[in-house]
Design a protein around this motif. Structure first.
Motif, PDB file in Angstrom:
ATOM      1  N   LEU A  68       0.823  -1.207   0.000  1.00  0.00           N
ATOM      2  CA  LEU A  68       0.000   0.000   0.000  1.00  0.00           C
ATOM      3  C   LEU A  68       0.861   1.262   0.000  1.00  0.00           C
ATOM      4  CD1 LEU A  68      -2.883   1.034   0.028  1.00  0.00           C
ATOM      5  CD2 LEU A  68      -2.875   0.833   2.518  1.00  0.00           C
ATOM      6  N   ALA A  69       1.937   1.248   0.764  1.00  0.00           N
ATOM      7  CA  ALA A  69       2.846   2.402   0.809  1.00  0.00           C
ATOM      8  C   ALA A  69       3.494   2.613  -0.549  1.00  0.00           C
ATOM      9  CB  ALA A  69       3.909   2.203   1.890  1.00  0.00           C
ATOM     10  N   GLU A  70       3.890   1.522  -1.192  1.00  0.00           N
ATOM     11  CA  GLU A  70       4.501   1.635  -2.520  1.00  0.00           C
ATOM     12  C   GLU A  70       3.499   2.168  -3.532  1.00  0.00           C
ATOM     13  OE1 GLU A  70       6.470  -1.369  -5.758  1.00  0.00           O
ATOM     14  OE2 GLU A  70       6.890  -1.735  -3.634  1.00  0.00           O
ATOM     15  N   ALA A  71       2.245   1.715  -3.437  1.00  0.00           N
ATOM     16  CA  ALA A  71       1.199   2.185  -4.351  1.00  0.00           C
ATOM     17  C   ALA A  71       0.943   3.688  -4.173  1.00  0.00           C
ATOM     18  CB  ALA A  71      -0.086   1.401  -4.134  1.00  0.00           C
ATOM     19  N   LEU A  79       2.674   5.959   5.932  1.00  0.00           N
ATOM     20  CA  LEU A  79       1.397   5.275   5.755  1.00  0.00           C
ATOM     21  C   LEU A  79       0.786   4.916   7.104  1.00  0.00           C
ATOM     22  CD1 LEU A  79      -0.739   3.883   3.977  1.00  0.00           C
ATOM     23  CD2 LEU A  79       0.675   1.831   4.085  1.00  0.00           C
ATOM     24  N   ILE A  80       1.582   4.353   7.998  1.00  0.00           N
ATOM     25  CA  ILE A  80       1.078   3.983   9.326  1.00  0.00           C
ATOM     26  C   ILE A  80       0.599   5.221  10.066  1.00  0.00           C
ATOM     27  CG2 ILE A  80       1.765   3.049  11.577  1.00  0.00           C
ATOM     28  CD1 ILE A  80       3.625   1.124  10.032  1.00  0.00           C
ATOM     29  N   GLU A  81       1.342   6.315   9.947  1.00  0.00           N
ATOM     30  CA  GLU A  81       0.930   7.564  10.597  1.00  0.00           C
ATOM     31  C   GLU A  81      -0.397   8.050  10.029  1.00  0.00           C
ATOM     32  OE1 GLU A  81       2.617  12.081  11.484  1.00  0.00           O
ATOM     33  OE2 GLU A  81       3.793  10.689  10.269  1.00  0.00           O
ATOM     34  N   ASP A  82      -0.570   8.005   8.698  1.00  0.00           N
ATOM     35  CA  ASP A  82      -1.829   8.422   8.072  1.00  0.00           C
ATOM     36  C   ASP A  82      -2.996   7.567   8.556  1.00  0.00           C
ATOM     37  OD1 ASP A  82      -0.500  10.367   6.668  1.00  0.00           O
ATOM     38  OD2 ASP A  82      -0.486   9.275   4.759  1.00  0.00           O
ATOM     39  N   LEU A  88      -7.950   7.912  14.494  1.00  0.00           N
ATOM     40  CA  LEU A  88      -8.148   8.780  15.658  1.00  0.00           C
ATOM     41  C   LEU A  88      -9.169   9.875  15.363  1.00  0.00           C
ATOM     42  CD1 LEU A  88      -4.473   9.072  16.942  1.00  0.00           C
ATOM     43  CD2 LEU A  88      -6.358   7.857  18.044  1.00  0.00           C
ATOM     44  N   ALA A  89      -9.136  10.422  14.156  1.00  0.00           N
ATOM     45  CA  ALA A  89     -10.116  11.452  13.767  1.00  0.00           C
ATOM     46  C   ALA A  89     -11.507  10.835  13.710  1.00  0.00           C
ATOM     47  CB  ALA A  89      -9.736  12.047  12.415  1.00  0.00           C
ATOM     48  N   ALA A  90     -11.624   9.606  13.223  1.00  0.00           N
ATOM     49  CA  ALA A  90     -12.913   8.937  13.140  1.00  0.00           C
ATOM     50  C   ALA A  90     -13.464   8.656  14.542  1.00  0.00           C
ATOM     51  CB  ALA A  90     -12.792   7.648  12.340  1.00  0.00           C
ATOM     52  N   LEU A  91     -12.584   8.341  15.466  1.00  0.00           N
ATOM     53  CA  LEU A  91     -13.032   8.084  16.846  1.00  0.00           C
ATOM     54  C   LEU A  91     -13.539   9.347  17.520  1.00  0.00           C
ATOM     55  CD1 LEU A  91     -10.286   5.618  18.116  1.00  0.00           C
ATOM     56  CD2 LEU A  91     -12.674   5.093  17.622  1.00  0.00           C
TER      57      LEU A  91
END
Length: 93
Positions: A68-71, A79-82, A88-91
């Motif tokens: 996914l990161a490569e894509a 990617l993990i941070e995003d 967290l924003a959804a929560l």
């Protein structure tokens, strides 16, 4: 016993011989260089407001993150941070 040029079993006879290879460009040992580089990296990260977090994932999850990161043409860390920030924003909502 005579010194044979091809004899490498008596290392003490060859201790003063220069071996072919890349010349040493840094007076510090490799361990010390790595320690200094890591310290400098941590200082750079601190200035950028980054904190270190470690986690263990199974191989399938890591492979999926890599793909996914490569894509997306970003690093796995970004990617993990995003993903974390979006969750967290959804929560909060």
């Amino acid at each position: 016993m005579a010194k044979e040029q091809t004899d490498r079993t008596t290392l003490d006879l060859f201790s003063d011989e220069r071996r072919p290879g890349r010349p040493k460009t840094n007076p510090l040992s490799r361990d010390e260089q790595l320690r200094i580089n890591k310290r400098n990296q941590l200082k750079r990260d601190k200035v950028r407001g980054l904190k270190r977090v470690e986690l263990k994932l199974n191989a399938d999850a890591v492979e999926a993150l890599n793909m996914l990161a490569e894509a997306r043409n970003i690093s796995r860390s970004e990617l993990i941070e995003d993903i974390l920030l979006s969750q967290l924003a959804a929560l909060k909502d």
